[in-house]
Motif scaffolding. Structure first.
Motif, mmCIF file in Angstrom:
data_model
loop_
_atom_site.group_PDB
_atom_site.id
_atom_site.type_symbol
_atom_site.label_atom_id
_atom_site.label_comp_id
_atom_site.label_asym_id
_atom_site.label_seq_id
_atom_site.Cartn_x
_atom_site.Cartn_y
_atom_site.Cartn_z
ATOM 1 N N PRO A 110 0.967 -1.272 -0.109
ATOM 2 C CA PRO A 110 0.042 -0.090 0.057
ATOM 3 C C PRO A 110 0.930 1.396 -0.130
ATOM 4 C CG PRO A 110 -0.909 -1.532 1.431
ATOM 5 C CD PRO A 110 0.339 -2.311 1.074
ATOM 6 N N ILE A 212 -7.068 3.400 -1.315
ATOM 7 C CA ILE A 212 -6.160 3.864 -0.345
ATOM 8 C C ILE A 212 -6.835 5.609 -0.276
ATOM 9 C CG2 ILE A 212 -3.979 4.878 -0.073
ATOM 10 C CD1 ILE A 212 -2.871 2.222 -1.373
ATOM 11 N N SER A 221 -5.068 2.503 4.194
ATOM 12 C CA SER A 221 -5.158 1.315 3.344
ATOM 13 C C SER A 221 -6.344 0.631 3.904
ATOM 14 C CB SER A 221 -3.828 0.628 3.122
ATOM 15 O OG SER A 221 -4.270 -0.621 2.598
#
Length: 232
Positions: A110, A212, A221
Motif C-alpha cells: 500500500p 487508499i 489502506s
C-alpha cells in the motif's frame, strides 16, 4: 532607458541565471526559479525581490500551486503576462509529474501506491478519485483521475472504472482518493463506494486490490485494515 530592472542589472553573484548555470537547478532557491520565470522586475524593485514578494504574498510555494493567474495579477508588479508565465510554469510541472513513465512502477505494498500519488494529491483542495491500473505483475499501466468532487456512490460508477480497466487490459486496480482535511479516516460513503467497486471487480474478473485514502503526509489502506480481503 527601460523602467524595468532586468536580470543583467543585478550584481553577477546574485543573478539567478548565473547561479543556475554555476550550481545547477537543484541549488537555486524557489524565489530564484520564480525570478527566472518572471524575467524582469519593476521600477525600483529587482526581479528577485519581486519573486520573493510574490512567494510571501501567496503564502509560499505550496499555495502558489493553487493561485490562479487572476489572483496573481492582484499583486503589485504582476501583470497579465507575468501571471500567465507563472501559472504556465506551475501547470507544466503538474503535467510533467502526470506524464512520468508509471509503467516502471511496481506496486508491492500500500505504501508504494500511496507514495506514487501522495505529492500530487496532498495539497488538492477538493477530492480527486484516481485509479492505478495494473498488469499481472502489478506494474502500473496507467494512472487516471476518474472523478473530482465530493465522493459518493452515485458519481463514482463502476462502469467508467472497469471500462478503462478493460481498455488497458488491466488485471487489477487500486483506487486512491484524497481527503483535503488531511485526515485519511474513511467516511461511511468511502466504505460504501469501496464495497460496490470490489463486488463489481469480482463480477468482471478484475481485482480491486486496495482503496487508499491520502491525508497530509499520511494514508489509510483499506487492505491493511482488513476492509478489503484477497480474492485469491
Amino acid at each position: 532607458m527601460s523602467k524595468y530592472l532586468l536580470l543583467k542589472d543585478i550584481p553577477s553573484e546574485e543573478r539567478p541565471r548565473e547561479r543556475f548555470i554555476k550550481y545547477g537547478p537543484d541549488q537555486v532557491t524557489n524565489a530564484e526559479l520564480i525570478a527566472l520565470l518572471l524575467r524582469t522586475g519593476r521600477s525600483g524593485e529587482s526581479v528577485l525581490a519581486l519573486a520573493q514578494r510574490v512567494l510571501s504574498e501567496v503564502g509560499g510555494l505550496q499555495q502558489l500551486v493553487h493561485t490562479t493567474w487572476e489572483e496573481l495579477i492582484q499583486i503589485n508588479g504582476i501583470g497579465p503576462a507575468k501571471a500567465i508565465q507563472l501559472t504556465s510554469g506551475v501547470e507544466l510541472g503538474r503535467r510533467i509529474s502526470r506524464a512520468l513513465p508509471l509503467e516502471r512502477d511496481t506496486i508491492r505494498s500500500p505504501e508504494d501506491a500511496a507514495l506514487l500519488v501522495m505529492e500530487e494529491l496532498r495539497f488538492e483542495q477538493q477530492e480527486h478519485f484516481i485509479c492505478l491500473f495494473l498488469n499481472t505483475k502489478y506494474k502500473v499501466i496507467k494512472n487516471k483521475c476518474i472523478f473530482k468532487g465530493t465522493l459518493n456512490a452515485s458519481v463514482v460508477h463502476p462502469r467508467e472504472i472497469f471500462h478503462e480497466a478493460i481498455r488497458t487490459s488491466s488485471a487489477a486496480l487500486i483506487c486512491v482518493h484524497n481527503h483535503p482535511s488531511g485526515d485519511p479516516t474513511p467516511s461511511r460513503e468511502d466504505l460504501k463506494v469501496t464495497e460496490r467497486l470490489v463486488l463489481a471487480g469480482q463480477v468482471m474478473g478484475i481485482e480491486v486490490i486496495d482503496h487508499i485514502i491520502i491525508g497530509d503526509q499520511v494514508f489509510y489502506s483499506m487492505k491493511e485494515k482488513g476492509i478489503i480481503f484477497d480474492s485469491k
